[in-house]
Design a protein around this motif. Structure first.
Motif, PDB file in Angstrom:
ATOM      1  N   THR A  76       2.743   6.276 -10.129  1.00  0.00           N
ATOM      2  CA  THR A  76       3.183   7.202 -11.140  1.00  0.00           C
ATOM      3  C   THR A  76       3.415   8.757 -10.497  1.00  0.00           C
ATOM      4  OG1 THR A  76       1.390   6.283 -11.665  1.00  0.00           O
ATOM      5  CG2 THR A  76       1.762   8.658 -12.840  1.00  0.00           C
ATOM      6  N   VAL A  77       4.807   9.462 -10.566  1.00  0.00           N
ATOM      7  CA  VAL A  77       5.532   9.881 -11.102  1.00  0.00           C
ATOM      8  C   VAL A  77       5.333  11.349 -12.148  1.00  0.00           C
ATOM      9  CG1 VAL A  77       7.703  11.574 -10.561  1.00  0.00           C
ATOM     10  CG2 VAL A  77       7.216   8.879  -9.425  1.00  0.00           C
ATOM     11  N   SER A 131       0.780  -1.259  -0.287  1.00  0.00           N
ATOM     12  CA  SER A 131       0.279   0.194   0.274  1.00  0.00           C
ATOM     13  C   SER A 131       1.185   1.158   0.220  1.00  0.00           C
ATOM     14  CB  SER A 131      -1.048   0.017   1.302  1.00  0.00           C
ATOM     15  OG  SER A 131      -0.152  -0.024   2.129  1.00  0.00           O
ATOM     16  N   GLY A 132       0.087   2.591   0.129  1.00  0.00           N
ATOM     17  CA  GLY A 132       1.125   3.720  -0.211  1.00  0.00           C
ATOM     18  C   GLY A 132       1.500   4.069  -0.978  1.00  0.00           C
ATOM     19  N   GLY A 133       1.319   3.611  -2.198  1.00  0.00           N
ATOM     20  CA  GLY A 133       1.429   3.721  -3.300  1.00  0.00           C
ATOM     21  C   GLY A 133       0.312   5.059  -4.358  1.00  0.00           C
ATOM     22  N   GLY A 134       0.571   6.089  -5.356  1.00  0.00           N
ATOM     23  CA  GLY A 134       0.109   6.890  -5.554  1.00  0.00           C
ATOM     24  C   GLY A 134       0.064   7.715  -6.740  1.00  0.00           C
ATOM     25  N   LEU A 135       0.032   8.956  -6.955  1.00  0.00           N
ATOM     26  CA  LEU A 135       0.297   9.911  -8.168  1.00  0.00           C
ATOM     27  C   LEU A 135       1.107  11.316  -7.205  1.00  0.00           C
ATOM     28  CD1 LEU A 135       0.197  11.055 -11.189  1.00  0.00           C
ATOM     29  CD2 LEU A 135      -2.006  12.669 -10.196  1.00  0.00           C
ATOM     30  N   VAL A 136       2.463  11.419  -7.412  1.00  0.00           N
ATOM     31  CA  VAL A 136       3.126  12.324  -6.949  1.00  0.00           C
ATOM     32  C   VAL A 136       3.738  12.819  -7.957  1.00  0.00           C
ATOM     33  CG1 VAL A 136       5.346  10.515  -6.402  1.00  0.00           C
ATOM     34  CG2 VAL A 136       4.500  12.895  -5.569  1.00  0.00           C
ATOM     35  N   GLN A 137       4.161  14.304  -7.417  1.00  0.00           N
ATOM     36  CA  GLN A 137       4.413  15.131  -8.745  1.00  0.00           C
ATOM     37  C   GLN A 137       6.435  14.554  -8.740  1.00  0.00           C
ATOM     38  OE1 GLN A 137       4.367  19.537  -8.074  1.00  0.00           O
ATOM     39  NE2 GLN A 137       2.549  19.207  -9.685  1.00  0.00           N
ATOM     40  N   PRO A 138       7.469  14.941  -9.460  1.00  0.00           N
ATOM     41  CA  PRO A 138       8.475  14.584  -9.620  1.00  0.00           C
ATOM     42  C   PRO A 138       9.639  15.614  -8.872  1.00  0.00           C
ATOM     43  CG  PRO A 138       8.294  15.253 -11.735  1.00  0.00           C
ATOM     44  CD  PRO A 138       6.613  15.592 -11.024  1.00  0.00           C
ATOM     45  N   GLY A 139      10.295  14.472  -8.000  1.00  0.00           N
ATOM     46  CA  GLY A 139      11.195  15.398  -6.757  1.00  0.00           C
ATOM     47  C   GLY A 139       9.759  15.139  -5.816  1.00  0.00           C
ATOM     48  N   LEU A 188      11.571  12.050  -6.254  1.00  0.00           N
ATOM     49  CA  LEU A 188      11.268  10.400  -7.065  1.00  0.00           C
ATOM     50  C   LEU A 188      11.403  11.654  -8.825  1.00  0.00           C
ATOM     51  CD1 LEU A 188       8.037   9.643  -4.844  1.00  0.00           C
ATOM     52  CD2 LEU A 188       9.506   7.902  -6.403  1.00  0.00           C
ATOM     53  N   LYS A 189      11.284  10.254  -9.585  1.00  0.00           N
ATOM     54  CA  LYS A 189      11.758  10.990 -10.791  1.00  0.00           C
ATOM     55  C   LYS A 189      10.420  10.328 -11.626  1.00  0.00           C
ATOM     56  CE  LYS A 189      16.899  11.149 -10.399  1.00  0.00           C
ATOM     57  NZ  LYS A 189      18.100  10.206 -10.719  1.00  0.00           N
ATOM     58  N   PRO A 190       9.638  10.894 -12.485  1.00  0.00           N
ATOM     59  CA  PRO A 190       9.411   9.976 -13.322  1.00  0.00           C
ATOM     60  C   PRO A 190       9.305   9.128 -13.978  1.00  0.00           C
ATOM     61  CG  PRO A 190       9.732  12.367 -14.368  1.00  0.00           C
ATOM     62  CD  PRO A 190      10.767  11.768 -13.580  1.00  0.00           C
ATOM     63  N   GLU A 191      10.844   8.610 -13.997  1.00  0.00           N
ATOM     64  CA  GLU A 191      10.688   7.111 -14.658  1.00  0.00           C
ATOM     65  C   GLU A 191      10.766   5.858 -13.151  1.00  0.00           C
ATOM     66  OE1 GLU A 191      13.119   9.498 -14.562  1.00  0.00           O
ATOM     67  OE2 GLU A 191      15.027   9.318 -14.089  1.00  0.00           O
TER      68      GLU A 191
END
Length: 122
Positions: free
Chosen positions: A119-120, A7-15, A86-89
């Motif tokens: 998802t970054v 658990s704990g995933g989600g959408l986050v912006q780079p950095g 975090l990075k898009p990759e």
């Protein structure tokens, strides 16, 4: 029944940062190393990090060193993956699994969880 649940995933912006959790049930977590792996669309699954049964040894893939930190709380039957910068990759489905050997080679692992999407993106 042996089970690992991420658990704990989600959408986050780079950095940005996320903290993933891997909750274990049906077995004694203390006896196993726990690894985190990820798989992006169209790519093979790759090892991200692993922590020994005692927590005394940790292992990281080169592409996450200095950004991700693995830890465990055996009393709570949970392993964590703190992901910073975090990075898009880094976008992928992240899985945890157990092994009797601390390693980043997925062939040593079993009892895979269902995964959590990270998802970054801006």
């Amino acid at each position: 029944q042996v089970q690992l649940v991420e658990s704990g995933g989600g959408l986050v912006q780079p950095g940005g940062s996320l903290r993933l959790s891997c909750a274990a049930s049906g077995f004694t977590l203390d006896y196993y190393a726990i690894g985190w792996f990820r798989q992006a669309p169209g790519k093979e699954r790759e090892g991200v990090s692993c922590i020994s049964s005692s927590g005394g040894s940790t292992y990281y893939a080169d592409f996450v060193k200095g950004r991700f930190t693995i830890s465990r709380d055996n009393a709570k039957n949970t392993v964590f993956l703190q992901m910073n910068s975090l990075k898009p990759e880094d976008t992928a489905v992240y899985y945890c699994a157990r092994s009797t050997v601390p390693t980043l080679f997925s062939s040593f692992f079993s009892s895979w969880g269902q995964g959590t999407q990270v998802t970054v993106s801006s």
